[in-house]
Design an enzyme around this catalytic site. Structure first.
Site, PDB file in Angstrom:
ATOM      1  N   LYS A   1      28.092 -30.463  52.506  1.00 13.32           N
ATOM      2  CA  LYS A   1      28.245 -30.698  53.956  1.00 13.32           C
ATOM      3  C   LYS A   1      27.497 -31.961  54.384  1.00 13.32           C
ATOM      4  CE  LYS A   1      30.827 -27.142  55.328  1.00 13.32           C
ATOM      5  NZ  LYS A   1      32.277 -27.354  55.649  1.00 13.32           N
TER       6      LYS A   1
ATOM      7  N   ILE B   1      38.357 -20.147  61.227  1.00 13.37           N
ATOM      8  CA  ILE B   1      38.021 -21.113  62.277  1.00 13.37           C
ATOM      9  C   ILE B   1      39.218 -22.018  62.536  1.00 13.37           C
ATOM     10  CG2 ILE B   1      36.505 -23.020  62.918  1.00 13.37           C
ATOM     11  CD1 ILE B   1      34.264 -21.638  61.315  1.00 13.37           C
TER      12      ILE B   1
ATOM     13  N   ILE C   1      30.102 -17.639  61.475  1.00 14.28           N
ATOM     14  CA  ILE C   1      31.154 -16.775  62.021  1.00 14.28           C
ATOM     15  C   ILE C   1      31.684 -15.944  60.865  1.00 14.28           C
ATOM     16  CG2 ILE C   1      33.464 -16.741  63.073  1.00 14.28           C
ATOM     17  CD1 ILE C   1      32.852 -19.430  64.371  1.00 14.28           C
TER      18      ILE C   1
ATOM     19  N   THR D   1      34.184 -14.957  58.789  1.00 13.85           N
ATOM     20  CA  THR D   1      35.552 -15.258  58.363  1.00 13.85           C
ATOM     21  C   THR D   1      35.735 -14.718  56.944  1.00 13.85           C
ATOM     22  OG1 THR D   1      34.914 -17.363  57.366  1.00 13.85           O
ATOM     23  CG2 THR D   1      35.500 -17.405  59.700  1.00 13.85           C
ATOM     24  N   LEU D   2      36.937 -14.913  56.385  1.00 12.64           N
ATOM     25  CA  LEU D   2      37.183 -14.507  54.993  1.00 12.64           C
ATOM     26  C   LEU D   2      36.199 -15.220  54.061  1.00 12.64           C
ATOM     27  CD1 LEU D   2      39.011 -12.976  52.965  1.00 12.64           C
ATOM     28  CD2 LEU D   2      40.429 -15.035  52.847  1.00 12.64           C
ATOM     29  N   ALA D   3      35.963 -16.518  54.318  1.00 10.89           N
ATOM     30  CA  ALA D   3      35.050 -17.306  53.478  1.00 10.89           C
ATOM     31  C   ALA D   3      33.641 -16.716  53.496  1.00 10.89           C
ATOM     32  CB  ALA D   3      35.029 -18.765  53.938  1.00 10.89           C
TER      33      ALA D   3
ATOM     34  N   ASP E   1      46.921 -27.720  47.883  1.00 10.65           N
ATOM     35  CA  ASP E   1      45.648 -27.616  47.179  1.00 10.65           C
ATOM     36  C   ASP E   1      45.018 -29.005  47.292  1.00 10.65           C
ATOM     37  OD1 ASP E   1      43.647 -27.882  45.243  1.00 10.65           O
ATOM     38  OD2 ASP E   1      44.656 -26.589  43.803  1.00 10.65           O
ATOM     39  N   VAL E   2      43.901 -29.093  48.032  1.00 14.20           N
ATOM     40  CA  VAL E   2      43.345 -30.423  48.349  1.00 14.20           C
ATOM     41  C   VAL E   2      42.777 -31.150  47.135  1.00 14.20           C
ATOM     42  CG1 VAL E   2      42.860 -29.872  50.783  1.00 14.20           C
ATOM     43  CG2 VAL E   2      41.066 -29.516  49.039  1.00 14.20           C
TER      44      VAL E   2
ATOM     45  N   TYR F   1      22.717 -21.100  50.810  1.00  9.69           N
ATOM     46  CA  TYR F   1      23.802 -22.044  51.111  1.00  9.69           C
ATOM     47  C   TYR F   1      23.868 -23.128  50.013  1.00  9.69           C
ATOM     48  CZ  TYR F   1      27.260 -24.375  54.053  1.00  9.69           C
ATOM     49  OH  TYR F   1      28.416 -24.925  54.539  1.00  9.69           O
TER      50      TYR F   1
HETATM   51  O1  0WE Z   1      30.515 -23.235  54.755  1.00  6.13           O
HETATM   52  C1  0WE Z   1      30.409 -22.023  54.781  1.00  6.13           C
HETATM   53  C2  0WE Z   1      30.999 -21.177  53.669  1.00  6.13           C
HETATM   54  C3  0WE Z   1      31.986 -21.875  52.811  1.00  6.13           C
HETATM   55  C4  0WE Z   1      32.263 -21.191  51.492  1.00  6.13           C
HETATM   56  C5  0WE Z   1      32.365 -19.813  51.351  1.00  6.13           C
HETATM   57  C6  0WE Z   1      32.646 -19.262  50.110  1.00  6.13           C
HETATM   58  C7  0WE Z   1      32.703 -17.783  49.876  1.00  6.13           C
HETATM   59  C8  0WE Z   1      33.584 -17.433  48.709  1.00  6.13           C
HETATM   60  C9  0WE Z   1      32.417 -21.984  50.379  1.00  6.13           C
HETATM   61  N1  0WE Z   1      32.684 -21.459  49.159  1.00  6.13           N
HETATM   62  C10 0WE Z   1      32.805 -20.128  49.012  1.00  6.13           C
HETATM   63  N2  0WE Z   1      33.078 -19.644  47.765  1.00  6.13           N
HETATM   64  C11 0WE Z   1      33.405 -18.353  47.548  1.00  6.13           C
HETATM   65  O2  0WE Z   1      33.600 -17.946  46.388  1.00  6.13           O
HETATM   66  N3  0WE Z   1      29.712 -21.431  55.815  1.00  6.13           N
HETATM   67  C12 0WE Z   1      29.103 -22.275  56.821  1.00  6.13           C
HETATM   68  C13 0WE Z   1      29.514 -19.982  55.938  1.00  6.13           C
HETATM   69  C14 0WE Z   1      28.277 -19.626  55.189  1.00  6.13           C
HETATM   70  O3  0WE Z   1      28.305 -19.439  53.852  1.00  6.13           O
HETATM   71  C15 0WE Z   1      27.018 -19.178  53.449  1.00  6.13           C
HETATM   72  C16 0WE Z   1      26.173 -19.182  54.548  1.00  6.13           C
HETATM   73  C17 0WE Z   1      26.967 -19.473  55.668  1.00  6.13           C
HETATM   74  C18 0WE Z   1      26.487 -19.615  57.084  1.00  6.13           C
HETATM   75  C19 0WE Z   1      26.541 -18.933  52.171  1.00  6.13           C
HETATM   76  C20 0WE Z   1      25.178 -18.684  52.007  1.00  6.13           C
HETATM   77  C21 0WE Z   1      24.330 -18.689  53.097  1.00  6.13           C
HETATM   78  C22 0WE Z   1      24.808 -18.947  54.377  1.00  6.13           C
END
Ligand code: 0WE
Length: 266
Positions: A164, A20, A193, A195-197, A64-65, A157
């Site tokens: 958040k 993003i 969306i 993304t890698l995350a 690294d924050v 989540y």
């Molecule tokens: O804020 C996010 C994801 C942020 C995130 C993603 C990861 C994946 C890899 C934070 N920490 C990690 N740690 C890892 O090891 N989103 C809004 C995307 C997201 O993530 C989810 C969602 C959605 C939507 C996780 C569970 C359920 C829904």
């Protein structure tokens, strides 16, 4: 002339060309902003560098924050290179992978809670504090990214929802503190969306298709959608907007009930 001509922006959170933060960087660049980037880990340096260079950026710094000395080093480098800053984009979040699956109560540990809140919320306070002196007298703008899980429960989540929620409160308290200095602080709450995350999250594809079926726009949002809203919030077009959470989610969060499209109606 673009909406952001003459403005200088620091983008924190690019990992890949699907990030993003990358969509936001492209939109800010398209509106005339000059950009600097950070990368979160050494292994991301070689991926972020060509992306940054493709938008004419020469300031590419490690960050690294969770490390105060690295935050100081980034803003010292910006002070030396630019002497000033107009825009800070914060697009960083992390919770341990095992905190983001299964039930909230079972998955949430003291350590996971602390790390999620440190990386995903406290970092906004720390970066904004460091950025503020460079924004003095310049109508600065700070933008972060949130998600619906801040205000509604979303399966898996989990602790990220709490982080958040903290981030959104952070936006309001920073806006109150920095408003008198002419600095605005806002968030975009984006729809999901890929993304890698998001790549490693079990069931993410199902979530995307559910959102696309339910949202008024009947589609998922893109990093381009988020980028355009970001350019607005960071520009003088949003001069009266601060402390706000702007939903860029195709309207998903506004729906109380929705029927998926069916062939013959009913
Ligand atoms: O804020 C996010 C994801 C942020 C995130 C993603 C990861 C994946 C890899 C934070 N920490 C990690 N740690 C890892 O090891 N989103 C809004 C995307 C997201 O993530 C989810 C969602 C959605 C939507 C996780 C569970 C359920 C829904």
């Amino acid at each position: 002339m673009g909406m952001l001509t003459g403005k200088r922006a620091l983008i924190v959170g690019v990992a890949t060309d699907r990030s993003i933060a990358w969509g936001i960087a492209q939109a800010l660049h398209a509106q005339g902003a000059e950009l600097a980037f950070t990368y979160g880990a050494e292994r991301l340096k070689d991926r972020v560098t060509p992306l940054a260079q493709s938008l004419g950026s020469t300031i590419i710094l490690p960050l690294d924050v969770t490390v105060d000395a690295q935050i100081d080093a980034v803003f010292q480098a910006l002070q030396a290179n630019w002497g000033q800053l107009d825009i800070l984009v914060h697009a960083v979040a992390y919770a341990p992978a095992d905190a983001l699956s299964g039930e909230f109560v079972a998955a949430t540990t003291r350590e996971g809670f602390a790390l999620a809140h440190d990386v995903s919320s406290y970092s906004l306070t720390a970066l904004t504090r460091a950025a503020a002196p460079l924004m003095a007298g310049r109508a600065g703008a700070v933008l972060t990214l949130s998600y619906l899980g801040a205000v509604r429960s979303v399966p898996s989540y989990n602790v990220m929802g709490l982080a958040k929620a903290s981030l959104e409160a952070n936006v309001r308290f920073l806006a109150a503190d920095l408003g008198p200095k002419g600095i605005r602080v806002n968030a975009i709450s984006a729809g999901p969306i890929k993304t890698l995350a998001a790549a490693g999250i079990p069931g993410f594809r199902k979530m995307l298709s559910r959102v696309a079926q339910t949202a008024p726009l009947r589609r998922n949002v893109t990093t381009e959608d988020v980028g355009k809203a970001a350019a607005f919030l960071c520009s003088d077009m949003a001069s009266g907007v601060t402390g706000e959470i702007l939903y860029v989610d195709g309207g998903y969060s506004t729906v109380g009930m929705s029927f998926p499209e069916t062939a013959g109606g009913e």
